[in-house]
Each structure stands twice: as structure tokens, then as C-alpha cells.
Design an enzyme around this catalytic site. Structure first.
Site, mmCIF file in Angstrom:
data_model
loop_
_atom_site.group_PDB
_atom_site.id
_atom_site.type_symbol
_atom_site.label_atom_id
_atom_site.label_comp_id
_atom_site.label_asym_id
_atom_site.label_seq_id
_atom_site.Cartn_x
_atom_site.Cartn_y
_atom_site.Cartn_z
ATOM 1 N N HIS A 1 -6.666 -2.524 -5.233
ATOM 2 C CA HIS A 1 -5.733 -3.655 -5.183
ATOM 3 C C HIS A 1 -4.989 -3.729 -3.851
ATOM 4 O O HIS A 1 -4.761 -2.729 -3.183
ATOM 5 C CB HIS A 1 -4.772 -3.677 -6.387
ATOM 6 N N GLU B 1 -4.692 -7.050 -9.015
ATOM 7 C CA GLU B 1 -5.535 -6.167 -9.810
ATOM 8 C C GLU B 1 -6.958 -6.731 -9.897
ATOM 9 O O GLU B 1 -7.190 -7.892 -9.554
ATOM 10 C CB GLU B 1 -4.913 -6.046 -11.207
ATOM 11 N N ASP C 1 5.207 -7.520 -2.954
ATOM 12 C CA ASP C 1 5.333 -7.527 -4.412
ATOM 13 C C ASP C 1 6.645 -6.912 -4.895
ATOM 14 O O ASP C 1 7.380 -6.294 -4.120
ATOM 15 C CB ASP C 1 4.131 -6.804 -5.049
ATOM 16 N N ASN D 1 -7.683 1.365 -7.332
ATOM 17 C CA ASN D 1 -8.693 0.412 -7.816
ATOM 18 C C ASN D 1 -8.972 -0.696 -6.787
ATOM 19 O O ASN D 1 -9.593 -1.697 -7.113
ATOM 20 C CB ASN D 1 -8.244 -0.209 -9.154
HETATM 21 C C1 GLP Z 1 1.497 0.088 -5.023
HETATM 22 C C2 GLP Z 1 1.753 -1.163 -4.198
HETATM 23 C C3 GLP Z 1 0.616 -1.435 -3.246
HETATM 24 C C4 GLP Z 1 0.272 -0.178 -2.472
HETATM 25 C C5 GLP Z 1 -0.125 0.923 -3.429
HETATM 26 C C6 GLP Z 1 -0.582 2.176 -2.714
HETATM 27 O O1 GLP Z 1 0.617 -0.145 -6.054
HETATM 28 N N1 GLP Z 1 1.938 -2.304 -5.033
HETATM 29 O O2 GLP Z 1 0.990 -2.458 -2.352
HETATM 30 O O3 GLP Z 1 -0.797 -0.448 -1.603
HETATM 31 O O4 GLP Z 1 1.017 1.170 -4.225
HETATM 32 O O5 GLP Z 1 0.345 3.200 -2.839
HETATM 33 P P1 GLP Z 1 0.235 4.622 -2.156
HETATM 34 O O6 GLP Z 1 0.429 4.414 -0.711
HETATM 35 O O7 GLP Z 1 1.354 5.385 -2.786
HETATM 36 O O8 GLP Z 1 -1.107 5.164 -2.474
#
Ligand code: GLP
Length: 289
Positions: free
Chosen positions: A138, A143, A67, A136
């Protein structure tokens, strides 16, 4: 789905890096799907050490990130391109031309999403997809209510996600409202998915993703439908799983995990020793009955 629980976050990230290392050595032209977020930093740091210290060669591999934020340029410090360059790409011998992220500055976002899907297909699809998980549930920025057949597209970010990612921005209102993300369907098409989750704050959503009902309200539950998906957790992220004893037993008994059962010397050097899980003795006993 397979669930592997390691004693701590360092060993969990180390295991992910060792699996990637194994796949890259088997296939030097590996097409890798990459993820961002705090959790992944430890994996990338380990891969960089494997490159500098153990000769892990990135020259043939191609990457596609899950993304990118809409409205942030490549050199914006909060863009995922910047994150990837900083944590991995500029520290290893990968050709930047072979690293792909959706362009969040594209004037035609719909065309950009279609182009991204086309490019993945032209590369023969993704061999190994690395995933984190949002609070959440994702995957990427899929989402709640993302269709399980969705492809790369624009998604509006939920308040939960914007709040979760806000600490990385100078001010919470500067978190973009939209992103381009690979779809749940695009992720399910990847040959092998590895999801890494660490820390207590992921425990509740991990339990739902693994042991809860499949629902588009929690994108990560779609992974229950994937034929080759491995979840690698630390004890904290796995602490709300009801069947953790079974997952430990699987890891101890599956022949494929044999080379990975002891912590690498690098993980141990970071101050963590692999300690036997308290359930282990119990499992050994039950196996001999
Ligand atoms: C962002 C990314 C996700 C990732 C998430 C988790 O939202 N778009 O791909 O899984 O962060 O982040 P963290 O590892 O900081 O909890």
C-alpha cells in the site's frame, strides 16, 4: 521510474533528505506530500538536523500528509498529526497553519475527503510526494484493490496493515479499522514521487512493486505509470530485485545524481561509510568494453 540502492538505511534516508533539501532550496514555497511510519523517522530526523545545523528553512513550505486514522484526535499519541508534530513540525520553523492532514474526527467524512482534495488543488498540487510502502504494497492507506484513479477517501484497513501497525499501539485491538487516505490517483498527480523503503522485510514487496506486473492488488505498482518517480532503497530492501546491477549503473552514470554519489558527512558520522558495491567494478569493466 528510477531505483537507487544505497549501502544501508542511514545513507538511503540521508539521500532522501538531501533531495528534499535541494528541492526546498530551489523552491522555498515547495508543496510537500508527507508520509508516516518507522522508515520516515530517519528522514525527518535528518531534516531537523539540516534545519538546526545548516539553516534549512521551512517557513515558506506547505505540507499535505497522505493519510490519517479515523477516530483518533489530533493529540492522540497514535494519530499521524501527533507523529508529524513530534518528528518534524515542532522541531523546525514551519507554520503549523501550513501543515495539513485529513481530519479523522470529521463528522462528515465524505465532505472532509472532498475538502482535502480541494485544498491540495488550491495550493497548485503537490510538488514532491514522500512515500513509504506497506507490507502489502500500500501507498498511504491504499489497500489492495484500490483503484488507480481513486482520490482521497475512506478506506477500511486490511488485517495485514492492522497487524503491521499494531506494535505502535498499546494493544492490537486499538488499531483503528479505517483511515482517510489520498487516493492512488491523487498520488499519481504529484509532480515528483520519492518512495523510501529499507530493511529485509520490504524486499519481496519492493521487487513486486518495481519489477512485477502493474496491478491494483499492489498499489505501489501504480508508480510504474508515474513520469517522475524515484525509489530509494537500502541494500536489504533491494535484495530481491533482479536488475539491481542496472539500477546501480544508472545511479553511477546519470549526471543528475553526481552531487549525491558520496555519503554526506552526517551519514558517515553515524558510523556508515559508503562502500563500493561489488558489482561496481564489473560495471566499470563492461562500460569500457
Ligand atoms: C503506514 C502508513 C504508510 C506507510 C507504512 C509503512 O501504513 N499509512 O504511509 O508507508 O505505514 O510504515 P513503516 O515505514 O513503518 O514500514
Amino acid at each position: 521510474m528510477e531505483v537507487v540502492i544505497r549501502p544501508n538505511a542511514v545513507e538511503a534516508a540521508d539521500l532522501v533528505a538531501r533531495v528534499i533539501d535541494g528541492e526546498m532550496r530551489k523552491n522555498p514555497c515547495l508543496v510537500m506530500g508527507l508520509a508516516t511510519g518507522n522508515t520516515m523517522e530517519a528522514v525527518y530526523a535528518r531534516l531537523v538536523r539540516m534545519h538546526t545545523g545548516e539553516g534549512l528553512d521551512f517557513s515558506g513550505c506547505r505540507t499535505f500528509n497522505l493519510d490519517e486514522y479515523i477516530g483518533l484526535s489530533n493529540n492522540h499519541v497514535n494519530s499521524y498529526r501527533h507523529y508529524m508534530n513530534r518528528h518534524l513540525f515542532l522541531q523546525v520553523n514551519i507554520d503549523l497553519q501550513n501543515t495539513h492532514l485529513p481530519d479523522g474526527m470529521a463528522s462528515d467524512l465524505v465532505a472532509e475527503c472532498a475538502k482535502y482534495e480541494r485544498l491540495i488543488a488550491e495550493h497548485g498540487g503537490i510538488d514532491l510526494q514522500l512515500l513509504g510502502i506497506g507490507q502489502n504494497g500500500h501507498l498511504g492507506f491504499n489497500e489492495p484493490l484500490s483503484a488507480f484513479r481513486s482520490r482521497t477517501r475512506v478506506k477500511i484497513l486490511s488485517p495485514v496493515t492492522r497487524a503491521q501497525n499494531a506494535p505502535l499501539f498499546p494493544r492490537p485491538d486499538l488499531v483503528p479499522h479505517r483511515a482517510i487516505t489520498m487516493g492512488v490517483g491523487s498520488i499519481l498527480d504529484c509532480r515528483h514521487c520519492i518512495l523510501l523503503a529499507t530493511g529485509e522485510e520490504k524486499a519481496a514487496i519492493v521487487a513486486k512493486a518495481v519489477e512485477g506486473p502493474i496491478t491494483s492488488m499492489i498499489s505501489a505498482t501504480a508508480l510504474q505509470l508515474h513520469p517522475e518517480c524515484t525509489l530509494i532503497l537500502d541494500e536489504a530492501a533491494g535484495s530481491q530485485l533482479k536488475e539491481s546491477e542496472y539500477y546501480h549503473w544508472m545511479f553511477e552514470n546519470q549526471p543528475e545524481w553526481e552531487p549525491f554519489r558520496t555519503a554526506s558527512s552526517s551519514a558517515a558520522k553515524n558510523g556508515f561509510q559508503s562502500t563500493p558495491h561489488p558489482d561496481k567494478q564489473l560495471l566499470k569493466q563492461s562500460r569500457t568494453l
